[in-house]
Design an enzyme around this catalytic site. Structure first.
Site, PDB file in Angstrom:
ATOM      1  N   TYR A   1      39.204  30.525 -60.609  1.00 10.95           N
ATOM      2  CA  TYR A   1      38.410  29.547 -59.860  1.00 10.95           C
ATOM      3  C   TYR A   1      39.082  29.211 -58.533  1.00 10.95           C
ATOM      4  O   TYR A   1      38.427  29.184 -57.481  1.00 10.95           O
ATOM      5  CB  TYR A   1      38.235  28.291 -60.706  1.00 10.95           C
ATOM      6  CG  TYR A   1      37.435  27.193 -60.040  1.00 10.95           C
ATOM      7  CD1 TYR A   1      36.083  27.349 -59.799  1.00 10.95           C
ATOM      8  CD2 TYR A   1      38.049  25.997 -59.664  1.00 10.95           C
ATOM      9  CE1 TYR A   1      35.343  26.340 -59.199  1.00 10.95           C
ATOM     10  CE2 TYR A   1      37.320  24.980 -59.068  1.00 10.95           C
ATOM     11  CZ  TYR A   1      35.964  25.159 -58.826  1.00 10.95           C
ATOM     12  OH  TYR A   1      35.236  24.164 -58.228  1.00 10.95           O
TER      13      TYR A   1
ATOM     14  N   LYS B   1      37.568  29.861 -54.765  1.00 10.84           N
ATOM     15  CA  LYS B   1      37.350  28.790 -53.794  1.00 10.84           C
ATOM     16  C   LYS B   1      38.225  28.979 -52.556  1.00 10.84           C
ATOM     17  O   LYS B   1      37.850  28.573 -51.448  1.00 10.84           O
ATOM     18  CB  LYS B   1      37.602  27.431 -54.447  1.00 10.84           C
ATOM     19  CG  LYS B   1      36.533  27.034 -55.461  1.00 10.84           C
ATOM     20  CD  LYS B   1      35.158  26.853 -54.801  1.00 10.84           C
ATOM     21  CE  LYS B   1      34.133  26.288 -55.772  1.00 10.84           C
ATOM     22  NZ  LYS B   1      32.843  25.974 -55.115  1.00 10.84           N
TER      23      LYS B   1
END
Length: 271
Positions: free
Chosen positions: A159, A163
């Site tokens: 994740y 990002k």
């Protein structure tokens, strides 16, 4: 006056729903899309009917579409639907994301690929669909919903990497489309304790299990979807006409090395 048209990915549940409703409340014609089935690490489900009800509560409506942000034809179909209905696209909010926890050692390759397919490829596909429309119109505004994880957080390897890629993508797009008068900015929900389909999914589906020992925001409370939606609306508005390539933290300085430390004990009190 022509109403502005906004596309919101992941716009039918959680923080995306808050953005959809707020933009509709402010007079945008909104085309929001997402998947109704729960995704990995999220409790998001039945989003279209819930979003329709939330819109009715504020006396507004929107075009709601079930579509997978990682599917090129599906994303192109959303943009085509917006053009067929409204004839223009002024704004894009790239919000769709999944965020399973895990290190590189306990994240299977297929899950790593899915996270990047949704978070990075999905944003790329949305931009690729709307930028030509905005170029023909003489400008537009794009907001990517980022995360403080982009600067690294434990147990969020895939994740965080996805990002981080979005942070770089937003800056690159801001440069690339400066002379197209297309503004590209990033809004980051932060501060801990914010309730979203992703955050609730990470704790097994019960929002009561979200940590209460969080700094919240300078407002003296945790951030809400409404706080994020207001920041996104500002970045899309004419009030931000000269702003591009920036990051707005809605919470606790998520991209500046947070978190905020615990509140110090007052003089004369034990810590």
């Amino acid at each position: 006056m022509t109403r502005r048209v906004a596309i919101v990915s992941g716009g039918t549940f959680g923080l995306g729903r808050d953005i959809t409703v707020e933009l509709a409340r402010r007079g945008y014609d909104v085309v929001a899309f997402g998947l109704d089935a729960p995704q990995v690490s999220s409790v998001a489900a039945d989003g279209i009917e819930g979003t329709r009800a939330a819109l009715r509560d504020v006396g507004r409506d929107a075009v709601l579409i079930e579509a997978d942000v990682s599917d090129e034809k599906a994303v192109d179909g959303v943009a085509a639907a917006a053009m067929a209905r409204f004839g223009r696209v002024d704004a894009l909010v790239a919000n769709a994301a999944i965020g399973p926890l895990g290190t590189v050692m306990d994240t299977p390759p297929e899950l790593w690929d899915r996270i990047f397919a949704v978070n990075v490829r999905g944003t790329y596909l949305c931009a690729r669909s709307v930028v030509p429309i905005m170029q023909r119109q003489g400008g537009g505004s794009i907001v990517l919903v980022g995360s403080g994880a982009a600067w690294g957080k434990p147990n969020m390897a895939a994740y965080a990497a996805s990002k981080g890629a979005l942070a770089a993508l937003a800056q690159a797009m801001a440069y690339d489309h400066f002379h197209d008068r297309i503004r590209v900015n990033t809004a980051i929900p932060g501060g801990g304790g914010i309730v979203s389909g992703m955050s609730v999914g990470r704790v097994g589906g019960d929002p009561r299990d979200l940590s209460l020992d969080v700094p919240g925001t300078v407002a003296g409370r945790v951030a809400t979807g409404g706080d994020l939606a207001a920041a996104v609306a500002f970045l899309l508005s004419d009030d931000a006409a000269a702003i591009s390539g920036t990051v707005v933290d809605v919470g606790c300085f998520s991209h500046q090395g947070g978190p905020v430390p615990r509140r110090p004990a007052r003089q004369g009190q034990s810590s």
